[in-house]
Design an enzyme around this catalytic site. Structure first.
Site, mmCIF file in Angstrom:
data_model
loop_
_atom_site.group_PDB
_atom_site.id
_atom_site.type_symbol
_atom_site.label_atom_id
_atom_site.label_comp_id
_atom_site.label_asym_id
_atom_site.label_seq_id
_atom_site.Cartn_x
_atom_site.Cartn_y
_atom_site.Cartn_z
ATOM 1 N N GLY A 155 0.815 -1.222 0.000
ATOM 2 C CA GLY A 155 0.000 0.000 0.000
ATOM 3 C C GLY A 155 0.841 1.261 0.000
ATOM 4 N N ASP A 202 -1.405 8.004 -6.824
ATOM 5 C CA ASP A 202 -0.017 7.560 -6.645
ATOM 6 C C ASP A 202 0.918 8.230 -7.645
ATOM 7 O OD1 ASP A 202 -1.415 5.981 -4.979
ATOM 8 O OD2 ASP A 202 -1.005 4.086 -5.989
HETATM 9 P P1 NG1 Z 1 -2.074 1.256 -3.786
HETATM 10 O O1 NG1 Z 1 -2.560 -0.088 -4.037
HETATM 11 O O2 NG1 Z 1 -1.935 1.573 -2.359
HETATM 12 O O3 NG1 Z 1 -0.825 1.597 -4.566
HETATM 13 C C1 NG1 Z 1 -4.398 2.028 -4.948
HETATM 14 C C2 NG1 Z 1 -4.592 2.913 -6.188
HETATM 15 C C3 NG1 Z 1 -4.833 4.372 -5.783
HETATM 16 C C4 NG1 Z 1 -5.969 4.472 -4.776
HETATM 17 C C5 NG1 Z 1 -5.670 3.530 -3.590
HETATM 18 C C6 NG1 Z 1 -6.796 3.485 -2.566
HETATM 19 C C7 NG1 Z 1 -3.343 2.280 -8.216
HETATM 20 C C8 NG1 Z 1 -2.077 2.393 -8.962
HETATM 21 N N1 NG1 Z 1 -3.395 2.879 -7.022
HETATM 22 O O4 NG1 Z 1 -3.183 2.332 -4.337
HETATM 23 O O5 NG1 Z 1 -5.128 5.131 -6.954
HETATM 24 O O6 NG1 Z 1 -7.196 4.204 -5.359
HETATM 25 O O7 NG1 Z 1 -5.471 2.188 -4.038
HETATM 26 O O8 NG1 Z 1 -7.031 4.749 -2.039
HETATM 27 O O9 NG1 Z 1 -4.280 1.645 -8.681
#
Ligand code: NG1
Length: 473
Positions: A155, A202
């Site tokens: 995450g 991100d």
């Molecule tokens: P993580 O899995 O923590 O890199 C994903 C999504 C974000 C956002 C978060 C939840 C991608 C690349 N990243 O992040 O855009 O939705 O989950 O808040 O899909």
């Protein structure tokens, strides 16, 4: 509001920088592997999201900050053949990879974690798509050695950091010049090739972060503002020791699809052309309603019991094929049930918590009460992610329950289903809290001893004027 029309910075690295040894090691690795000197380096940080989870893909703003862990790439233009992409990774788990810049595909098998090079190729594809056909035909390849120290599937955005770093590396060698905003936008889109439909947080923080400051990032249009955290606010990021690669399961896209369905069912009930809506924020804008009014609307229009596909089809007056095409991610079309009320409630209430988080940082003069209020918002965010969004994990819930009296609040950060928790505490209590985590959480986990060094992070964030900038490079 800051306008980020400038390009990503070119930084000098000196012997005094914390990362100097890592760059030297990577250079040695590159030279041993390829018998030549790298001609440039690229570095992109991971991030921790303080609040605003699972709402970026619904169009709502979020509050991430970059962390000191990063993807580092040593690179040079490939000379033989000129169009080859040649990749290696300092982590022996990640195999070498080679392809031609004019002829590659991103292959992701359902139910398996995508090979690491696929994230790199997303960045390459993103840059190629900005080039004219003629420039694409003349695009040159790149030889890269990659070193990453962002924990994977935690995450903390290791995958997006790799996509963004690859885009920068390929753009440089092909003399493509873009602003930070352009990079952030194209990399968000490019990562869709992996199959998960994230919202852009991100990639935005990867390019728009600055030393010593968390950011408030909003979308459509992409904008960024510094968050002035209260004096003494200290964040501890702790790994739950449960890992989830979100591209491996359909859970993430299921949530994205449920939010889209909730948007469309409410739009239809309100007499709007539902086919024009995909995200909850656009629906809110079209209805001219406040977030509280949207919450009332969700409770009035959507029921709590899961929706069957047939019910949604009849509400939207479409057949199953049309629904699959208009509303569902590819890996979700076989899902039997969809929870619309719970997901939409989380999104609108979380969006409100983000607003309150930013307002508290702006307005509250007394740092002690500001930290308390921010912590309360973080606690509520976690409960909502656990109960309404169902993306927590028992280990995360155990972390969240620890620290009474020492912390203001803890919540899961990132996509969830494992990964890290972020805790807001004070400078005075941070050390005691980390001791408590070791005693009450990590010492109980059999795997902990083996992963101690990798699994546990203390990030201190002070008022930016007092910060040690390298911690948040
Ligand atoms: P993580 O899995 O923590 O890199 C994903 C999504 C974000 C956002 C978060 C939840 C991608 C690349 N990243 O992040 O855009 O939705 O989950 O808040 O899909």
């Amino acid at each position: 509001m800051q306008v980020e029309n400038d390009s990503p910075p070119v930084l000098e690295i000196t012997k005094n920088d914390d990362e100097y040894a890592r760059v030297v090691d990577l250079r040695t690795f590159f030279m041993q592997k390829y018998g030549k000197e790298p001609t440039y380096y690229v570095r992109v940080p991971g991030r921790v999201n303080l609040i605003g989870e699972h709402i970026d893909y619904c169009g709502y703003s979020v509050c991430p900050m970059a962390i000191q862990y990063s993807i580092l790439i040593a690179a040079r233009e490939t000379d033989n053949p000129k169009s080859a992409i040649v990749l290696s990774n300092t982590d022996p788990k990640h195999e070498d990879f080679e392809c031609d810049i004019h002829n590659f595909s991103i292959v992701v098998e359902q139910g398996k974690p995508p090979g690491w090079h696929n994230y790199f190729l997303c960045g390459v594809k993103g840059i190629l798509e900005t080039m004219s056909q003629q420039s694409q035909n003349q695009a040159v390849g790149i030889t890269c050695a990659v070193s990453g120290n962002i924990p994977v599937a935690a995450g903390l955005s290791s995958s997006s950091a790799l996509v963004c770093a690859a885009a920068l590396a390929v753009a440089h060698v092909n003399k493509v010049s873009l602003s930070k905003l352009e990079y952030a936008t194209l990399c968000a889109k490019a990562e869709y090739h992996i199959g998960t439909l994230g919202g852009g947080m991100d990639q935005a923080i990867a390019f728009l972060a600055s030393k010593g400051s968390a950011k408030h990032i909003s979308f459509n249009p992409l904008q960024v503002e510094d968050i002035k955290l209260p004096v003494g606010a200290t964040f501890v990021v702790s790994h739950s020791l449960a890992k989830l690669n979100k591209a491996e399961t359909s859970d993430f896209n299921q949530r994205v699809s449920e939010c889209r369905l909730a948007t469309q069912v409410i739009a239809k009930a309100k007499g709007l052309d539902w086919t024009k809506f995909t995200v909850l924020a656009s629906l809110q804008a079209a209805l001219g309603a406040s977030l509280d009014e949207m919450v009332d609307m969700v409770l009035n229009i959507l029921h709590e019991e899961p929706y069957k596909k047939s019910e949604i089809c009849s509400l939207l007056e479409v057949d199953e094929m049309q629904l699959n095409e208009k509303s569902l991610a590819k890996n979700v079309i076989n899902a039997k049930e969809f929870k619309l009320q719970q997901r939409a409630l989380h999104v609108f209430q979380e969006a409100k918590r983000v607003m309150m988080f930013c307002q508290t940082c702006e307005k509250e003069e007394d740092s002690h009460s500001a930290i308390k209020m921010l912590g309360e918002l973080m606690k509520k965010s976690h409960i909502s992610l656990q109960k309404l969004y169902e993306c927590s994990h028992p280990n995360l819930d155990r972390l969240v329950a620890l620290g009474e009296g020492l912390v203001a609040g803890t919540r899961l950060t990132g996509a969830g289903w494992g990964g890290c928790a972020v805790t807001l505490t004070t400078k005075e209590n941070a050390a005691k809290y980390t001791m408590l985590l070791k005693e009450k959480f990590y010492s109980q986990q059999s795997r902990f001893l083996a992963t101690l060094g990798l699994s546990f992070y203390l990030l201190q964030l002070f008022w930016y004027r007092y910060s040690n900038p390298w911690q948040f490079a």
